[in-house]
Scaffold this motif. Structure first.
Motif, PDB file in Angstrom:
ATOM      1  N   HIS A  38       0.827  -1.216   0.000  1.00 20.82           N
ATOM      2  CA  HIS A  38       0.000   0.000   0.000  1.00 20.82           C
ATOM      3  C   HIS A  38       0.863   1.270   0.000  1.00 20.82           C
ATOM      4  O   HIS A  38       0.522   2.259  -0.644  1.00 20.82           O
ATOM      5  CB  HIS A  38      -0.857  -0.079   1.259  1.00 20.82           C
ATOM      6  CG  HIS A  38      -1.883   0.977   1.441  1.00 20.82           C
ATOM      7  ND1 HIS A  38      -2.943   1.151   0.600  1.00 20.82           N
ATOM      8  CD2 HIS A  38      -2.035   1.903   2.422  1.00 20.82           C
ATOM      9  CE1 HIS A  38      -3.703   2.145   1.051  1.00 20.82           C
ATOM     10  NE2 HIS A  38      -3.167   2.608   2.143  1.00 20.82           N
TER      11      HIS A  38
ATOM     12  N   CYS B  71       1.991   1.621  -3.605  1.00 17.93           N
ATOM     13  CA  CYS B  71       1.054   1.269  -4.673  1.00 17.93           C
ATOM     14  C   CYS B  71       0.755   2.491  -5.546  1.00 17.93           C
ATOM     15  O   CYS B  71       0.491   3.580  -5.042  1.00 17.93           O
ATOM     16  CB  CYS B  71      -0.238   0.733  -4.069  1.00 17.93           C
ATOM     17  SG  CYS B  71      -1.456   0.306  -5.305  1.00 17.93           S
TER      18      CYS B  71
ATOM     19  N   ARG C  37      -1.848   2.937  -7.136  1.00 19.58           N
ATOM     20  CA  ARG C  37      -3.280   3.308  -7.031  1.00 19.58           C
ATOM     21  C   ARG C  37      -3.578   4.093  -5.764  1.00 19.58           C
ATOM     22  O   ARG C  37      -4.724   4.432  -5.481  1.00 19.58           O
ATOM     23  CB  ARG C  37      -4.158   2.047  -7.055  1.00 19.58           C
ATOM     24  CG  ARG C  37      -4.078   1.278  -8.350  1.00 19.58           C
ATOM     25  CD  ARG C  37      -5.194   0.255  -8.479  1.00 19.58           C
ATOM     26  NE  ARG C  37      -4.940  -0.628  -9.611  1.00 19.58           N
ATOM     27  CZ  ARG C  37      -5.881  -1.051 -10.450  1.00 19.58           C
ATOM     28  NH1 ARG C  37      -7.120  -0.702 -10.278  1.00 19.58           N
ATOM     29  NH2 ARG C  37      -5.561  -1.843 -11.452  1.00 19.58           N
ATOM     30  N   ARG C  38      -2.545   4.362  -4.979  1.00 17.81           N
ATOM     31  CA  ARG C  38      -2.733   5.030  -3.691  1.00 17.81           C
ATOM     32  C   ARG C  38      -3.458   6.372  -3.796  1.00 17.81           C
ATOM     33  O   ARG C  38      -4.300   6.691  -2.951  1.00 17.81           O
ATOM     34  CB  ARG C  38      -1.364   5.188  -3.009  1.00 17.81           C
ATOM     35  CG  ARG C  38      -1.382   5.817  -1.634  1.00 17.81           C
ATOM     36  CD  ARG C  38      -2.025   4.915  -0.605  1.00 17.81           C
ATOM     37  NE  ARG C  38      -2.034   5.573   0.697  1.00 17.81           N
ATOM     38  CZ  ARG C  38      -1.101   5.408   1.625  1.00 17.81           C
ATOM     39  NH1 ARG C  38      -0.096   4.589   1.416  1.00 17.81           N
ATOM     40  NH2 ARG C  38      -1.178   6.044   2.775  1.00 17.81           N
TER      41      ARG C  38
ATOM     42  N   CYS D 101      -8.765   2.365  -6.780  1.00 18.14           N
ATOM     43  CA  CYS D 101      -8.209   1.520  -5.719  1.00 18.14           C
ATOM     44  C   CYS D 101      -9.051   0.257  -5.499  1.00 18.14           C
ATOM     45  O   CYS D 101     -10.274   0.277  -5.645  1.00 18.14           O
ATOM     46  CB  CYS D 101      -8.151   2.343  -4.440  1.00 18.14           C
ATOM     47  SG  CYS D 101      -7.841   1.377  -2.978  1.00 18.14           S
ATOM     48  N   LEU D 102      -8.399  -0.831  -5.138  1.00 18.90           N
ATOM     49  CA  LEU D 102      -9.082  -2.122  -5.025  1.00 18.90           C
ATOM     50  C   LEU D 102      -9.411  -2.514  -3.579  1.00 18.90           C
ATOM     51  O   LEU D 102      -9.716  -3.669  -3.300  1.00 18.90           O
ATOM     52  CB  LEU D 102      -8.218  -3.206  -5.679  1.00 18.90           C
ATOM     53  CG  LEU D 102      -7.868  -2.938  -7.150  1.00 18.90           C
ATOM     54  CD1 LEU D 102      -6.805  -3.909  -7.647  1.00 18.90           C
ATOM     55  CD2 LEU D 102      -9.115  -3.037  -8.025  1.00 18.90           C
TER      56      LEU D 102
ATOM     57  N   CYS E 217      -8.505  -5.747  -1.172  1.00 17.32           N
ATOM     58  CA  CYS E 217      -7.051  -5.604  -1.257  1.00 17.32           C
ATOM     59  C   CYS E 217      -6.396  -5.644   0.127  1.00 17.32           C
ATOM     60  O   CYS E 217      -6.814  -4.951   1.046  1.00 17.32           O
ATOM     61  CB  CYS E 217      -6.688  -4.301  -1.949  1.00 17.32           C
ATOM     62  SG  CYS E 217      -4.924  -4.156  -2.224  1.00 17.32           S
TER      63      CYS E 217
ATOM     64  N   GLY F  58      -3.189  -4.987   0.516  1.00 14.10           N
ATOM     65  CA  GLY F  58      -1.971  -4.181   0.411  1.00 14.10           C
ATOM     66  C   GLY F  58      -1.614  -3.403   1.674  1.00 14.10           C
ATOM     67  O   GLY F  58      -0.451  -3.353   2.053  1.00 14.10           O
TER      68      GLY F  58
ATOM     69  N   ILE G 234      -1.881  -6.073  -8.470  1.00 13.61           N
ATOM     70  CA  ILE G 234      -2.756  -4.898  -8.423  1.00 13.61           C
ATOM     71  C   ILE G 234      -2.785  -4.175  -9.778  1.00 13.61           C
ATOM     72  O   ILE G 234      -3.818  -3.672 -10.198  1.00 13.61           O
ATOM     73  CB  ILE G 234      -2.309  -3.954  -7.283  1.00 13.61           C
ATOM     74  CG1 ILE G 234      -2.589  -4.627  -5.936  1.00 13.61           C
ATOM     75  CG2 ILE G 234      -2.988  -2.607  -7.379  1.00 13.61           C
ATOM     76  CD1 ILE G 234      -2.035  -3.895  -4.746  1.00 13.61           C
TER      77      ILE G 234
END
Ligand code: SF4
Ligand code: SF4
Lengths: 223, 346
Positions: free
Chosen positions: B229, B232, B234-235, B257-258, B263, B265, B285
């Motif tokens: 995380h 990541c 996608r943060r 974000c997942l 997720c 993460g 991810i």
């Protein structure tokens, strides 16, 4: 104990237990007070008690909202109290991670706040909580009304807000999971503690304010 | 003794290719750029690492990942460089000859070889659940660990017990570190771990003669010091509160974000988000699947692959909440009623 094991414990068995005690305790306190009832009163009501009860509940929050009242006499109480409650409710229900938890419990999807809004709410709530606590400790009248219960609750909530803020601000490093778990552990304690403390006022509030209105209605006086 | 540079030359690579690998390796190990000349010199002169790779209760996925590590060294160089003296899957000899060559390698390179263990150990019933060449896994492990210069547990099975250790753990599987109490074991968890991480740790041992700096759970800090995380890409969507709600909704298409899709993460320490997989091409991810948390202990038992992290594990829904309310109401009403009775209805 590894950090993940602790994490699994605070979000698993401990949280389940805390939530169960919470729902049980709150229902217990509410109905115990409600069914205690009132001594019979044979006088004929002079007004409409039920209408007044509802009216009082609805307008009570705005009753003190005069400029003088707010800014010159009880600024900390009003502004601090407002900001704190706004932040507390906003954060509890609408931070994404929390919203998903509530969805699981209630089945209703909750909207989520972007980080920036939750941050502002958290700073506002934390700041006002500190101000309110100092006010309690210093104000001669409030000091008499304040016990260990309030200080403990305020400290617990402040720590939850603080660790939550730290966790979302966290930028790298292995202790993140400990921090997140600490945040959740303290929240578990708070959930457990609410039914035993004055924090359960969110239930009694409606009961006592409604009663005040009902009483006024019965006597035919205004409030 | 052949060095890494010799192998590059023999295989027809240029010096530039060699220097590129040296640079990548020192970056992966977190060494400062001023040390690059030392790294290059060491790779030119130090003999290649001797590795004995034992497999116990495993699926060989870690081996698969290892031989596909291509970010740092080209595949052909890698398999020449890391001299696998014993590896049940990758070595040519079998049966008696295989065991014999292991014994020889352990004697010849005593105190210097790297022991890699893949899979969990099961000491239960005298080790009857996992034997190789008629000997129990625990016995084989202790024997090989004795003369090892560095012991590495690769994969979640060797590091934490992994899938064999999952409830109800029928074979009594334990991690390598537990079987070798008192010895230092480098854990490289993951299911499987990133091949480049395994290669870096081995090469780092050649360069420094030491194990990498480890965290409290025996993992190299350079690769496991942060969560997925933390790094990541996608943060920003997480921060903005934008989540994909299913695998093919608008949010998923936009790369949100997942977290909502489960997720893990935020509580998973691994280097997937930085080093990535298959020569740095992608990682779960990035391909649209939430992190599974495979490098953390007992990830398998934690289930809830597709439920968000913040949901009560084990479940707590409306039914449980109402049960609490019902019990509380019943008790509250009866206590109030009794109180009233005691006061004589007043
Ligand atoms: S850690 Fe994963 S890939 Fe490695 S042996 Fe265990 S199950 Fe297989
Ligand atoms: S996809 Fe997972 S790791 Fe990436 S930001 Fe979202 S929760 Fe964190």
């Amino acid at each position: 104990m590894t950090d993940v094991a602790f994490y699994d414990f605070v979000r698993g068995p401990l949280l389940r237990f805390a939530l169960f005690v919470f729902f049980l305790g709150i229902a217990y306190r509410f109905f115990r007070v409600l069914f205690l009832g009132l001594p019979p009163d044979y006088a004929k009501p002079k007004g409409n008690p039920y209408l007044m009860a509802v009216k009082k509940i609805v307008i009570k929050p705005t009753m003190g909202w005069t400029f003088n009242e707010i800014f010159s006499r009880r600024a900390i109480n009003f502004i601090g109290g407002f900001l704190f409650h706004l932040g507390f409710i906003g954060l509890t229900f609408f931070v994404p991670a929390h919203a998903l938890l509530w969805k699981e419990i209630t089945g209703i999807p909750f909207p989520v706040l972007p980080n920036i809004v939750s941050d502002i709410l958290a700073y506002a709530a934390l700041g006002s909580l500190i101000a309110l606590t100092m006010h309690r400790a210093l104000n001669p009248v409030l000091k008499l009304l304040t016990g260990k219960d309030e200080y403990f609750a305020n400290f617990l909530i402040a720590m939850i807000l603080f660790t939550g803020l730290l966790a979302t601000r966290w930028a790298g490093g292995g202790s993140y999971i400990w921090l997140l778990s600490l945040h959740m552990f303290l929240a578990d304690l708070l959930i457990l503690y609410i039914p035993f403390s004055r924090l359960s006022h969110f239930v009694y509030y409606f009961l006592s304010v409604g009663f005040m209105g009902w009483n006024a209605g019965k006597r035919g006086v205004s409030f | 003794m052949e060095t890494l540079y010799d192998i590059y030359r023999r295989r027809g690579y240029s010096r530039r290719d060699f220097l590129k690998s040296a640079l990548l390796l020192s970056t992966a190990l977190g060494l400062s750029s001023s040390m690059l000349t030392d790294v290059v010199r060491a790779l030119e002169t130090k003999p290649k690492p001797v590795v004995i790779w034992l497999e116990f209760q495993d699926c060989a996925g870690c081996t698969e990942s290892f031989i596909r590590s291509t970010s740092l060294l080209p595949a052909d160089v890698l398999l020449d460089y890391v001299s696998l003296e014993y590896h049940e899957i990758l070595m040519a000899p079998s049966g008696f000859y295989a065991e014999e060559s292991k014994r020889e390698a352990m004697e010849k390179h005593r105190g210097k070889y790297v022991l890699i263990v893949e899979g969990s150990v099961s000491p239960d019933r005298g080790g009857a659940y996992c034997t190789v060449a008629g000997r129990s896994n625990l016995e084989l492990l202790k024997e090989a660990a004795e003369g090892a210069g560095l012991i590495i547990a690769v994969g979640s099975c060797a590091s934490w017990g992994g899938i064999p250790h999952a409830y109800p753990n029928p074979t009594g599987a334990i991690p390598v570190s537990e079987a070798l109490r008192g010895r230092q074991v480098v854990n490289i968890p993951g299911c499987p771990p990133i091949g480049d991480v395994m290669v870096s740790v081995i090469a780092g041992y050649v360069l420094t003669g030491k194990s990498p700096e480890l965290d409290s759970m025996g993992r190299p800090k350079t690769f496991y010091g942060q969560t997925v995380h933390d790094r990541c890409y996608r943060r920003p969507f997480y921060n903005a509160g934008r989540f994909a709600s299913s695998f093919d909704d608008e949010g998923a298409k936009k790369g949100y974000c997942l977290y909502r899709l489960g997720c893990k993460g935020p509580v998973t320490r691994n280097a997937c988000a930085t080093i990535r997989w298959n020569g740095g091409i992608s990682f779960p991810i990035q391909s649209g699947h939430p992190c599974f948390g495979c490098s953390e202990p007992d990830f398998w038992d934690r289930g809830m692959i597709y439920t968000p992290l913040s949901v009560v594990s084990g479940g707590f829904g409306l039914k449980e909440a109402l049960a609490g309310v019902a019990v509380g109401t019943a008790v509250g009403v009866s206590v109030a009623y009794m109180n009233k009775k005691l006061r004589g209805g007043k």
